[in-house]
Scaffold this active site. Structure first.
Site, short mmCIF file in Angstrom:
data_model
loop_
_atom_site.label_atom_id
_atom_site.label_comp_id
_atom_site.label_asym_id
_atom_site.label_seq_id
_atom_site.Cartn_x
_atom_site.Cartn_y
_atom_site.Cartn_z
N CYS A 174 -12.49 6.23 0.66
CA CYS A 174 -13.49 5.18 0.45
C CYS A 174 -13.28 4.00 1.40
CB CYS A 174 -13.45 4.71 -1.00
SG CYS A 174 -14.62 3.40 -1.34
N CYS B 99 -13.90 0.47 -0.24
CA CYS B 99 -12.85 0.00 -1.16
C CYS B 99 -11.62 -0.46 -0.39
CB CYS B 99 -12.41 1.11 -2.11
SG CYS B 99 -13.71 2.18 -2.68
N ASP B 100 -11.22 0.30 0.61
CA ASP B 100 -9.91 0.07 1.21
C ASP B 100 -9.93 -0.51 2.62
OD1 ASP B 100 -8.79 1.06 -1.10
OD2 ASP B 100 -8.83 3.13 -0.40
#
Ligand code: FAD
Length: 303
Positions: free
Chosen positions: A131, A134-135
């Site tokens: 992701c 997200c990261d």
């Protein structure tokens, strides 16, 4: 006894919910996580009609949800474990109980595929990610690799290039499944380096990812890339394990439906990324969600 239970609140399930509510069906939506589905793994969407500048995925999903809320349909937090046919009705088993419904729409989508290589599991959350949204921010000024050649891989490579020092885009062929417009856009990003005809064979490090071993598929020569992150976008696996005993699914686990989204049992419909089809996108998931709700409505009228 409900008329309809919709399982999954991604784009397909949320659209099915809008249509079911407008048909005035006694319906519920079960979602095991939070609503929105996989598209929230991406920061923005540029190919959804009506938003010529693109739109943040959070905003798009909030709009879907608001439409469901306005129609008075609730999304319940339930992880569906099994569906059983009982005298023409369906028994939906979740962690918190059993629910009966005359019809069911399965909109459980898919999850990202793993590469299945050494180090992938060990370093997930320690540099390996599925992701970008997200990261990505964790990799400011770091070197990272992105694995894959479809739209998702290229979109995320561009997004990640906004944080990382260098993004190495590793793809097993020298042509891309991604759309031409996206390939051109990616080629224009100065800190994305293409490594084509190559696969990642190992992910190595001590506590966290430190390097990947790659193999050129033409020369069979192996080399190493030092990087702190590995983002993997190589396809999806359908979330259909809980229906494999009652529905026809293909060898990869995708539910087989007809054009009206009927699955292989009367009264069961499926839509979105959990079905076998050619286009796995938000727009097609929504279209199929609408069709599934329409088919469920017609089925219920005949009962
Ligand atoms: C990184 C990334 C980028 C993408 N970019 C784009 C893009 O730019 N444009 C585009 O059109 N598409 C894009 N996609 C694809 C798009 O996200 C999917 O096609 C779409 O989300 C499919 O919707 P869906 O509702 O079928 O499934 P999903 O979005 O997967 O939603 C399924 C929902 O069902 C829930 N669920 C699963 N199992 C159960 C269960 N047993 N019980 C209860 N709930 C359950 C899940 O938690 C999930 O919320 C992208 C996907 C990813 C991963």
């Amino acid at each position: 006894m409900d008329d309809l239970i919709i399982i999954g609140a991604g784009p397909a399930g949320l659209t099915a919910a809008i249509y079911a509510a407008r048909f005035k069906l006694k319906a519920r939506v079960f979602e095991k996580l939070s609503f929105g589905g996989q598209i929230l793994l991406s920061p923005s969407i540029e190919n959804y009609p009506g938003f010529p500048e693109g739109i943040s995925t959070f905003e798009l999903i909030e709009r879907f949800k608001k439409q469901v809320d306005n129609l008075g349909l609730e999304i319940e937090n339930q992880d569906v474990l099994k569906i059983e046919l009982e005298n023409k009705f369906y028994n939906i088993k979740t962690e918190s109980g059993n629910f009966q419904s005359k019809a069911v729409i399965i909109a459980t989508g898919a999850t990202p595929k793993r590469l299945g290589i050494k180090g992938e599991e060990e370093f997930t959350g320690k540099g390996v990610s599925y992701c970008g949204t997200c990261d990505g921010p964790l990799f400011k000024n770091k070197d990272i690799t992105v694995v894959g050649g479809g739209d998702r891989a290229l979109e995320d490579a561009i997004f990640l290039a906004g944080y990382a020092k260098t993004v190495y885009l590793i793809h097993r062929r020298n042509e891309f499944r991604a759309s031409g417009i996206l390939v051109d856009k990616t080629k224009g990003v100065p800190n994305i380096k293409f490594i084509l005809d190559a696969v990642v064979e190992e992910i190595n490090g001590d506590d966290r990812v430190e390097k990947v071993v790659i193999k050129n598929l033409k020369t069979v020569i192996k080399s190493e890339i030092y990087c702190q992150g590995v983002f993997i976008f190589v396809g999806i696996v359908p979330n259909t394990g809980f229906v494999k005993d009652i529905l026809k699914i293909d060898e990869a686990g995708f539910i087989i439906t007809d054009q009206q989204m009927h699955a292989s049992k009367e009264g069961v419909f499926a839509c979105g990324d959990c079905v076998r089809k050619s286009l796995y996108q938000v727009i097609s998931a929504c279209g199929e969600g609408a069709t599934a709700a329409d088919s469920a409505h017609k089925y219920l009228l005949k009962l």
